[in-house]
Design a protein around this motif. Structure first.
Motif, short mmCIF file in Angstrom:
data_model
loop_
_atom_site.label_atom_id
_atom_site.label_comp_id
_atom_site.label_asym_id
_atom_site.label_seq_id
_atom_site.Cartn_x
_atom_site.Cartn_y
_atom_site.Cartn_z
N ARG A 16 68.77 33.99 22.15
CA ARG A 16 68.12 32.70 22.37
C ARG A 16 67.08 32.45 21.30
NH1 ARG A 16 63.99 34.22 27.20
NH2 ARG A 16 63.79 36.38 26.61
N ARG A 17 66.83 31.18 21.08
CA ARG A 17 65.81 30.75 20.14
C ARG A 17 64.50 30.71 20.90
NH1 ARG A 17 65.27 30.92 14.78
NH2 ARG A 17 64.47 29.01 13.92
N ARG A 18 63.49 31.36 20.37
CA ARG A 18 62.19 31.40 21.03
C ARG A 18 61.11 31.00 20.04
NH1 ARG A 18 61.15 36.87 23.95
NH2 ARG A 18 59.34 35.66 24.60
N HIS A 19 59.93 30.75 20.57
CA HIS A 19 58.77 30.39 19.74
C HIS A 19 57.55 31.13 20.27
CE1 HIS A 19 61.55 27.04 19.17
NE2 HIS A 19 61.01 26.94 17.98
N ALA A 20 56.68 31.51 19.36
CA ALA A 20 55.40 32.12 19.72
C ALA A 20 54.32 31.44 18.89
CB ALA A 20 55.42 33.61 19.43
N THR A 21 53.17 31.25 19.48
CA THR A 21 52.03 30.71 18.74
C THR A 21 51.12 31.88 18.41
OG1 THR A 21 52.22 28.61 19.90
CG2 THR A 21 50.14 29.06 18.77
N LEU A 22 50.96 32.12 17.12
CA LEU A 22 50.12 33.23 16.64
C LEU A 22 49.06 32.65 15.72
CD1 LEU A 22 52.98 35.75 15.79
CD2 LEU A 22 51.55 35.73 17.84
N HIS A 23 47.82 32.79 16.12
CA HIS A 23 46.68 32.30 15.34
C HIS A 23 46.82 30.82 15.03
CE1 HIS A 23 45.73 36.50 15.07
NE2 HIS A 23 46.89 36.75 14.49
N GLY A 24 47.36 30.06 15.98
CA GLY A 24 47.49 28.62 15.83
C GLY A 24 48.75 28.17 15.11
N ASP A 25 49.54 29.09 14.61
CA ASP A 25 50.77 28.74 13.90
C ASP A 25 51.98 29.05 14.78
OD1 ASP A 25 49.47 28.00 11.49
OD2 ASP A 25 49.24 30.12 11.00
N GLU A 26 52.97 28.17 14.76
CA GLU A 26 54.17 28.39 15.55
C GLU A 26 55.18 29.19 14.74
OE1 GLU A 26 57.50 25.82 17.87
OE2 GLU A 26 55.38 25.42 18.22
N VAL A 27 55.64 30.28 15.35
CA VAL A 27 56.65 31.14 14.73
C VAL A 27 57.92 31.03 15.57
CG1 VAL A 27 57.26 33.50 14.09
CG2 VAL A 27 54.89 32.71 13.85
N ALA A 28 59.00 30.59 14.94
CA ALA A 28 60.30 30.50 15.60
C ALA A 28 61.07 31.79 15.32
CB ALA A 28 61.08 29.30 15.07
N PHE A 29 61.85 32.25 16.30
CA PHE A 29 62.63 33.47 16.08
C PHE A 29 63.83 33.52 16.99
CE2 PHE A 29 59.31 34.46 19.12
CZ PHE A 29 59.89 35.29 20.07
N TRP A 30 64.85 34.24 16.53
CA TRP A 30 66.01 34.57 17.36
C TRP A 30 65.70 35.87 18.07
CZ3 TRP A 30 69.57 31.30 18.70
CH2 TRP A 30 69.88 30.23 17.87
N ASP A 31 66.01 35.93 19.33
CA ASP A 31 65.78 37.11 20.15
C ASP A 31 67.12 37.46 20.79
OD1 ASP A 31 64.86 39.09 21.85
OD2 ASP A 31 63.33 37.84 22.81
N SER A 32 67.66 38.63 20.44
CA SER A 32 68.98 39.03 20.92
C SER A 32 68.89 40.40 21.57
CB SER A 32 69.96 39.06 19.74
OG SER A 32 71.25 39.41 20.18
N ALA A 33 69.25 40.45 22.86
CA ALA A 33 69.20 41.70 23.62
C ALA A 33 70.38 41.75 24.57
CB ALA A 33 67.88 41.78 24.40
N PRO A 34 70.77 42.96 25.00
CA PRO A 34 71.84 43.04 26.00
C PRO A 34 71.50 42.21 27.22
CG PRO A 34 71.31 45.21 25.15
CD PRO A 34 70.26 44.27 24.63
N ALA A 35 72.49 41.50 27.75
CA ALA A 35 72.25 40.63 28.90
C ALA A 35 72.12 41.41 30.19
CB ALA A 35 73.38 39.60 29.03
N GLU A 36 72.69 42.61 30.23
CA GLU A 36 72.61 43.41 31.45
C GLU A 36 72.19 44.83 31.10
OE1 GLU A 36 76.35 43.83 29.54
OE2 GLU A 36 75.88 42.05 30.67
#
Length: 166
Positions: A16-36
């Motif tokens: 899934r595509r996720r976002h994090a705000t770090l020090h006021g800046d938005e960082v977009a990232f792909w996060d891929s992990a086993p579903a089960e």
């Protein structure tokens, strides 16, 4: 083809595509992990994938698909570096050290202390800087056609790292 390739069953992954705000800046990232099979997303090993110059997290899409086919159980996080892809493009520090610090902050915000750091091209230079600055957060270092290992950086690559260079 290895025995592992023949016997591995495809593993359902949640990518899934996720976002994090770090020090006021938005960082977009792909996060891929086993579903089960994971009690918590922080179970298991994290692999942080760092793209090259003028690239984005999409660079790693074929690798993520291959890891799913092989049944790999590690979690992969592929961020868009600041100024790339869907991440913010602030008037900020675009140095290797600045990128490394931002990646450390992302790692910690995800609840991890250590990760395997994989860098391609410019991402290889960032990965080397990360390992130098934060050895306590570096489980392994993998460099793919890494920047930062030659005698000099071409003027074209230097210009591409300036704010608003795209």
């Amino acid at each position: 083809m290895t025995d592992h390739d023949r016997t591995a069953t495809p593993l359902r992954r949640r990518t899934r595509r996720r976002h994090a705000t770090l020090h006021g800046d938005e960082v977009a990232f792909w996060d891929s992990a086993p579903a089960e099979g994971l009690v918590d997303e922080r179970d298991g090993e994290l692999v942080l994938l760092i793209h090259g110059i003028a690239g984005s997290a999409h660079t790693w899409s074929p690798l993520l698909a291959q890891m799913a086919r092989r049944g790999d159980r590690r979690r992969f996080v592929a961020p868009d570096l600041l100024g790339h892809g869907s991440s913010s493009a602030p008037w900020a520090d675009y140095s290797l050290g600045g990128y490394a610090t931002g990646l450390r902050d992302l790692l910690v915000s995800l609840g991890y202390e250590r990760a395997t750091i994989v860098g391609h091209s410019l991402g290889g230079g960032v990965a080397q800087q990360f390992a130098f600055q934060f050895p306590q957060h570096t489980a392994r270092l993998v460099l793919i056609d890494s920047g930062g290992l030659g005698r000099e950086v071409s003027p074209v690559l230097r210009a591409a790292t300036l704010p608003a260079a795209e």
